[in-house]
Design a protein around this motif. Structure first.
Motif, short mmCIF file in Angstrom:
data_model
loop_
_atom_site.label_atom_id
_atom_site.label_comp_id
_atom_site.label_asym_id
_atom_site.label_seq_id
_atom_site.Cartn_x
_atom_site.Cartn_y
_atom_site.Cartn_z
N LEU A 185 -18.59 58.17 -85.51
CA LEU A 185 -19.07 59.05 -86.57
C LEU A 185 -20.34 58.45 -87.20
O LEU A 185 -20.37 57.27 -87.52
CB LEU A 185 -18.01 59.24 -87.66
N ASP A 186 -21.35 59.28 -87.33
CA ASP A 186 -22.61 58.84 -87.93
C ASP A 186 -22.90 59.54 -89.26
O ASP A 186 -23.54 58.96 -90.14
CB ASP A 186 -23.78 59.11 -86.98
N ILE A 187 -22.44 60.79 -89.40
CA ILE A 187 -22.69 61.55 -90.62
C ILE A 187 -21.41 62.24 -91.06
O ILE A 187 -20.76 62.94 -90.26
CB ILE A 187 -23.79 62.62 -90.41
N LEU A 188 -21.04 62.06 -92.31
CA LEU A 188 -19.89 62.75 -92.90
C LEU A 188 -20.41 63.71 -93.96
O LEU A 188 -21.10 63.29 -94.90
CB LEU A 188 -18.92 61.75 -93.54
N VAL A 189 -20.10 65.00 -93.80
CA VAL A 189 -20.53 66.01 -94.78
C VAL A 189 -19.30 66.54 -95.50
O VAL A 189 -18.49 67.27 -94.91
CB VAL A 189 -21.30 67.16 -94.10
N ASN A 190 -19.15 66.17 -96.75
CA ASN A 190 -18.05 66.66 -97.58
C ASN A 190 -18.47 67.99 -98.21
O ASN A 190 -19.07 68.02 -99.28
CB ASN A 190 -17.70 65.64 -98.65
N ASN A 191 -18.14 69.07 -97.52
CA ASN A 191 -18.57 70.39 -97.96
C ASN A 191 -17.44 71.23 -98.54
O ASN A 191 -17.69 72.13 -99.35
CB ASN A 191 -19.19 71.14 -96.77
N ALA A 192 -16.20 70.96 -98.16
CA ALA A 192 -15.07 71.77 -98.61
C ALA A 192 -15.01 71.81 -100.14
O ALA A 192 -15.16 70.79 -100.80
CB ALA A 192 -13.77 71.23 -98.04
N GLY A 193 -14.77 72.98 -100.67
CA GLY A 193 -14.69 73.11 -102.12
C GLY A 193 -14.36 74.54 -102.51
O GLY A 193 -14.28 75.44 -101.67
N ALA A 194 -14.17 74.76 -103.80
CA ALA A 194 -13.85 76.09 -104.30
C ALA A 194 -14.35 76.23 -105.73
O ALA A 194 -14.80 75.25 -106.34
CB ALA A 194 -12.34 76.35 -104.24
N GLY A 195 -14.26 77.43 -106.26
CA GLY A 195 -14.66 77.69 -107.64
C GLY A 195 -13.47 78.12 -108.48
O GLY A 195 -12.41 78.47 -107.95
N ARG A 244 -25.85 61.59 -81.99
CA ARG A 244 -25.27 61.31 -83.30
C ARG A 244 -24.16 62.32 -83.55
O ARG A 244 -24.26 63.49 -83.19
CB ARG A 244 -26.33 61.42 -84.40
N THR A 245 -23.11 61.87 -84.18
CA THR A 245 -21.94 62.72 -84.44
C THR A 245 -21.82 63.01 -85.92
O THR A 245 -21.91 62.10 -86.75
CB THR A 245 -20.66 62.05 -83.93
N VAL A 246 -21.60 64.27 -86.26
CA VAL A 246 -21.44 64.68 -87.64
C VAL A 246 -20.12 65.42 -87.81
O VAL A 246 -19.77 66.27 -87.00
CB VAL A 246 -22.62 65.56 -88.12
N LEU A 247 -19.38 65.06 -88.84
CA LEU A 247 -18.13 65.74 -89.20
C LEU A 247 -18.38 66.52 -90.48
O LEU A 247 -18.88 65.97 -91.47
CB LEU A 247 -17.01 64.73 -89.41
N ILE A 248 -18.03 67.79 -90.47
CA ILE A 248 -18.25 68.66 -91.63
C ILE A 248 -16.93 69.29 -92.04
O ILE A 248 -16.20 69.84 -91.21
CB ILE A 248 -19.26 69.78 -91.31
N THR A 249 -16.61 69.25 -93.32
CA THR A 249 -15.39 69.89 -93.82
C THR A 249 -15.73 71.28 -94.35
O THR A 249 -16.86 71.58 -94.71
CB THR A 249 -14.74 69.06 -94.94
N ILE A 278 -18.50 68.08 -85.25
CA ILE A 278 -17.06 68.31 -85.37
C ILE A 278 -16.87 69.14 -86.62
O ILE A 278 -16.99 68.64 -87.75
CB ILE A 278 -16.27 66.99 -85.47
N ALA A 279 -16.62 70.43 -86.44
CA ALA A 279 -16.44 71.35 -87.56
C ALA A 279 -14.96 71.43 -87.90
O ALA A 279 -14.12 71.60 -87.00
CB ALA A 279 -16.98 72.72 -87.20
N THR A 280 -14.63 71.33 -89.16
CA THR A 280 -13.22 71.33 -89.55
C THR A 280 -12.93 72.36 -90.63
O THR A 280 -13.81 72.74 -91.41
CB THR A 280 -12.79 69.94 -90.06
N ALA A 281 -11.68 72.80 -90.66
CA ALA A 281 -11.19 73.72 -91.68
C ALA A 281 -9.67 73.69 -91.63
O ALA A 281 -9.09 73.18 -90.66
CB ALA A 281 -11.71 75.14 -91.46
N ARG A 282 -9.03 74.26 -92.63
CA ARG A 282 -7.57 74.29 -92.63
C ARG A 282 -7.03 75.18 -91.51
O ARG A 282 -5.98 74.90 -90.94
CB ARG A 282 -7.05 74.79 -93.97
#
Length: 280
Positions: free
Chosen positions: A72-82, A4-9, A32-36
């Protein structure tokens, strides 16, 4: 069967996304780990985790990333800020930028990657990172809390919309984690404007705006991520996952009258001290 493939922001080192990437990797998934900035994910690459540049605020970057991913099997929308500030002193432009990152970037990620999820034959799943502050209003964090409440509402509605396509939609209500979140500019650089109505209490409020007394507190990121991944990978995963220091107490508070948590909110925000200085 292929993994299974997971993409994380939002997987920069020291953050929740990086911890989730490691936990999914340890669970046997292709991550698949992502960042700017790809240079902020060298620790993940060293573990054999695939890293990719993805700026969730850039349409071009999102589309470029999507063109490189075939499964892609799992999309994790983690990117964020305060963004911490008294509501009466909020910079509306900054608050709109916060909403673009915490709300609309997640929606755009879902729109672009939905075709891949629809092709998944292995329990396709969307995980949206919200916050316990999406259900509990805390002083000085109204912009952040309301942005997470907006994403929580979208997540709830999306769950119904995607049910006919058998796509799981999970909301991750995270409490305090010992990560680098408090070091981000919207929190660490928060300061009270000189002409604020709260100026008499600036000696207390300025440190409180970036929660200096919480910098060494919070749940262990690795343990948090392991528990979250365990929840997400269940055969019937929960619709809402509460994790992090204080998450259980805040979950219980949603079933009680507001007065039961007033004391805790006042304490963490130093509201009583602020009020005394203002009324002197």
């Amino acid at each position: 069967m292929s993994k299974r493939t997971v993409l994380i922001t939002g997987c920069s080192e020291g953050g929740i996304g990086a911890a989730l990437a490691v936990a999914f990797h340890n669970a046997g998934l292709k991550v698949i780990a992502t960042a700017r900035n790809i240079n902020k994910m060298t620790n993940l690459a060293a573990l054999g985790i695939e890293t990719m540049v993805l700026d969730v605020l850039s349409e071009e970057s999102i589309q470029d990333a999507a063109s490189k991913i075939k499964k892609l099997d799992i999309l994790v929308n983690n990117a964020g800020a305060g963004y911490n500030q008294t509501t009466s002193d909020l910079d509306i432009a900054k608050a709109k930028e916060l909403y673009d990152l915490n709300v609309w970037s997640a929606v755009r990620m879902i729109q672009v990657f939905l075709p891949l999820l629809l092709m998944s034959e292995s329990s396709p799943t969307i995980v949206n990172q919200t916050s316990v502050l999406s259900v509990v209003g805390v002083p000085w964090q109204t912009a952040y809390g309301s942005s997470k409440a907006a994403l929580a509402s979208i997540t709830s509605g999306l769950r119904y919309e995607l049910a006919p396509f058998n796509i799981n939609v999970i909301e991750l209500k995270t409490a305090l984690i010992a990560s680098k979140f408090l070091e981000k500019p919207g929190v660490s650089e928060s300061i009270l404007p000189e002409k604020s109505i709260y100026a008499p209490a600036k000696s207390v409020l300025n440190p409180t705006l970036h929660y200096a007394d919480l910098s060494s507190k919070g749940a262990d990121p690795a343990q948090y991520a392991k528990e979250v991944v365990g929840d997400v990978l269940k055969k019937n995963p929960p619709k809402v996952i509460w994790r992090g220091e204080g998450a259980t107490q805040l979950w219980l508070s949603t079933m009680l009258p507001e007065r039961f948590i007033n004391g805790a909110i006042s304490k963490i925000s130093h509201l009583n001290e602020v009020e005394k200085l203002i009324k002197q």
